[in-house]
Enzyme design. Structure first.
Site, short mmCIF file in Angstrom:
data_model
loop_
_atom_site.label_atom_id
_atom_site.label_comp_id
_atom_site.label_asym_id
_atom_site.label_seq_id
_atom_site.Cartn_x
_atom_site.Cartn_y
_atom_site.Cartn_z
N SER A 65 1.01 -1.73 0.19
CA SER A 65 -0.07 -0.17 0.36
C SER A 65 0.35 1.02 0.56
O SER A 65 0.62 2.02 -0.07
CB SER A 65 -1.12 0.20 1.33
OG SER A 65 -2.01 -1.09 1.07
N LYS A 68 0.50 3.45 -2.80
CA LYS A 68 -0.96 4.27 -3.22
C LYS A 68 -0.78 5.84 -3.09
O LYS A 68 -1.04 5.99 -4.17
CB LYS A 68 -1.66 3.88 -2.08
CG LYS A 68 -2.25 2.39 -2.44
CD LYS A 68 -3.27 1.81 -0.85
CE LYS A 68 -4.07 0.67 -1.27
NZ LYS A 68 -4.35 -0.06 -0.07
N TYR A 190 -2.98 -2.58 -10.53
CA TYR A 190 -3.43 -2.61 -9.04
C TYR A 190 -2.44 -3.67 -8.27
O TYR A 190 -1.21 -3.30 -7.54
CB TYR A 190 -4.04 -2.23 -7.70
CG TYR A 190 -4.14 -2.22 -7.01
CD1 TYR A 190 -3.64 -0.87 -6.28
CD2 TYR A 190 -5.13 -3.79 -6.60
CE1 TYR A 190 -3.76 -1.51 -4.76
CE2 TYR A 190 -4.73 -3.32 -4.93
CZ TYR A 190 -4.39 -2.48 -4.26
OH TYR A 190 -4.04 -2.40 -2.70
N TYR A 242 -4.71 3.96 7.94
CA TYR A 242 -6.27 3.25 8.07
C TYR A 242 -7.02 3.55 9.01
O TYR A 242 -6.41 4.93 9.42
CB TYR A 242 -6.11 2.03 7.73
CG TYR A 242 -5.04 1.48 6.48
CD1 TYR A 242 -5.75 1.36 5.38
CD2 TYR A 242 -3.71 0.37 7.32
CE1 TYR A 242 -4.40 1.52 4.51
CE2 TYR A 242 -2.92 -0.26 5.79
CZ TYR A 242 -2.96 0.44 4.52
OH TYR A 242 -2.58 -0.42 3.52
N VAL A 260 1.76 -4.01 4.07
CA VAL A 260 1.11 -5.33 4.08
C VAL A 260 2.28 -5.95 4.80
O VAL A 260 2.42 -7.12 4.94
CB VAL A 260 -0.54 -6.15 4.51
CG1 VAL A 260 -0.81 -4.79 4.57
CG2 VAL A 260 0.06 -6.62 2.73
N1 GLN Z 1 -2.10 -5.26 -2.28
C1 GLN Z 1 -2.54 -5.25 -1.16
C2 GLN Z 1 -4.07 -5.49 -0.96
O1 GLN Z 1 -4.55 -4.88 -2.00
C3 GLN Z 1 -2.46 -4.26 0.30
C4 GLN Z 1 -2.90 -3.83 1.41
C5 GLN Z 1 -1.78 -3.12 2.18
O2 GLN Z 1 -0.33 -2.85 2.43
N2 GLN Z 1 -2.19 -2.64 3.21
O3 GLN Z 1 -4.55 -6.29 0.04
#
Ligand code: GLN
Length: 320
Positions: A65, A68, A190, A242, A260
């Site tokens: 993420s 992003k 993505y 988040y 993550v």
């Molecule tokens: N590729 C992961 C997902 O879409 C990214 C989520 C994250 O890093 N929080 O679930």
């Protein structure tokens, strides 16, 4: 030469938190489950280009993420703020990163830091650049990192095969006309952007690029313009962690983004990029050691945006 204060501090933090035994490595993307919970790297890159780091700061992991804010910045520059904001909002949702929820009334994703918003942003980029969209993302992130980045195809395939929840989100977005017809292709962009391999040093350099008004502090390359940097940092500040974003703003007080795979990237405006890598995550999907290291760095050096001593804004003067 005596050791620089910052080098001593990152080493002491690494020593202190190495034994922190909380959290779990993400396994919902099967390939991520192979990460070693012991891996732990801390990197700081100042806007002067100086690097202070320790531990596993050469170990590669997927950016997830943390991609992003960068794709959001790209979309802002390509389409302009007005067009982007018709597709994705700027409000923290207080929901988990993978929540299947859109804003009441507008049906837009709440913000570009949760999956729904980030998939919308990737779809925007794909709608214009089609098969070139991902290469453009890779080029942009590479410019921010100051070196050529690559993709972990194993993680990409693993998420592509098992990412049913993100697929459901993409189709919900398609239902509301927020992504174009090729939702599956957009999802590939993505998933692939999430699978870009970085080290904690890369992330700290990318953070330092944002801190340095969008210009990579080592290569000197301009990567993002000033207006996009402001928007990227604002969204990271309010939504980057988040459903922990409020507490993060309260305790750490600088824009940040987690992923993550265990990365955390934080930005001290005009001063510093901070990054940590440690795979065990808390229940919100943020790296447990990463949070502790950032809390302590912010406290110790007065990095919080609203620190009354206001050391954050003159951090480099104080320590370099
Ligand atoms: N590729 C992961 C997902 O879409 C990214 C989520 C994250 O890093 N929080 O679930």
């Amino acid at each position: 030469m005596p050791q620089h204060e910052l080098q001593a501090v990152v080493e002491a933090l690494h020593d202190r938190y190495r034994s922190l035994d909380e959290g779990n490595v993400a396994t919902y993307i099967p390939e991520l489950g192979k990460a070693s919970p012991e891996d732990f790297g801390i990197s700081l890159v100042a806007t002067t280009g100086q690097v202070f780091e320790t531990g596993d700061c050469d170990r590669t992991f997927t950016i997830q993420s943390i991609s992003k804010p960068f794709t959001y910045g790209m979309a802002l520059e390509e389409f302009g703020e007005a067009a982007v904001s018709r597709h994705v909002g700027v409000e923290p949702s207080g929901d988990a990163f993978n929540s299947i929820e859109l804003q009441n009334g507008t049906n837009r994703p709440h913000n570009p830091m949760i999956n729904a918003g980030a998939i919308t942003v990737s779809a925007l980029l794909h709608s214009r650049h089609r098969d070139d969209a991902f290469d453009r993302v890779l080029n942009q992130l590479s410019a921010a990192a100051g070196r050529r980045l690559s993709v972990d195809e194993g993680v990409f395939e693993s998420e592509r095969r098992t990412g049913h929840r993100n697929r459901a989100i993409a189709h919900l977005l398609l239902n509301f006309g927020l992504v174009h017809e090729q939702a599956e292709r957009a999802l590939d962009v993505y998933f692939r952007q999430c699978s870009i391999l970085v080290t904690s040093r890369d992330l700290a350099m990318m953070g330092a690029t944002l801190a340095n008004m969008g210009r990579n502090p080592v290569t000197g390359e301009p990567v993002f313009d000033l207006a996009s940097v402001r928007h990227m940092l604002a969204i990271m500040f309010t939504c980057g962690m988040y459903d922990y974003s409020g507490e993060w703003a309260y305790r750490v007080g600088v824009p940040a983004k987690s992923g993550v795979a265990g990365g955390v990237m934080a930005v001290v405006n005009r001063q510093l990029g901070i990054a940590t890598y440690s795979p065990p995550l808390d229940s919100r999907g943020n790296s447990c050691r990463g949070i502790e290291v950032c809390v302590e760095l912010a406290t110790r050096f007065g990095l919080h945006a609203f620190d009354c001593s206001n050391v954050g804004s003159s951090f480099l003067q104080a320590v370099l």
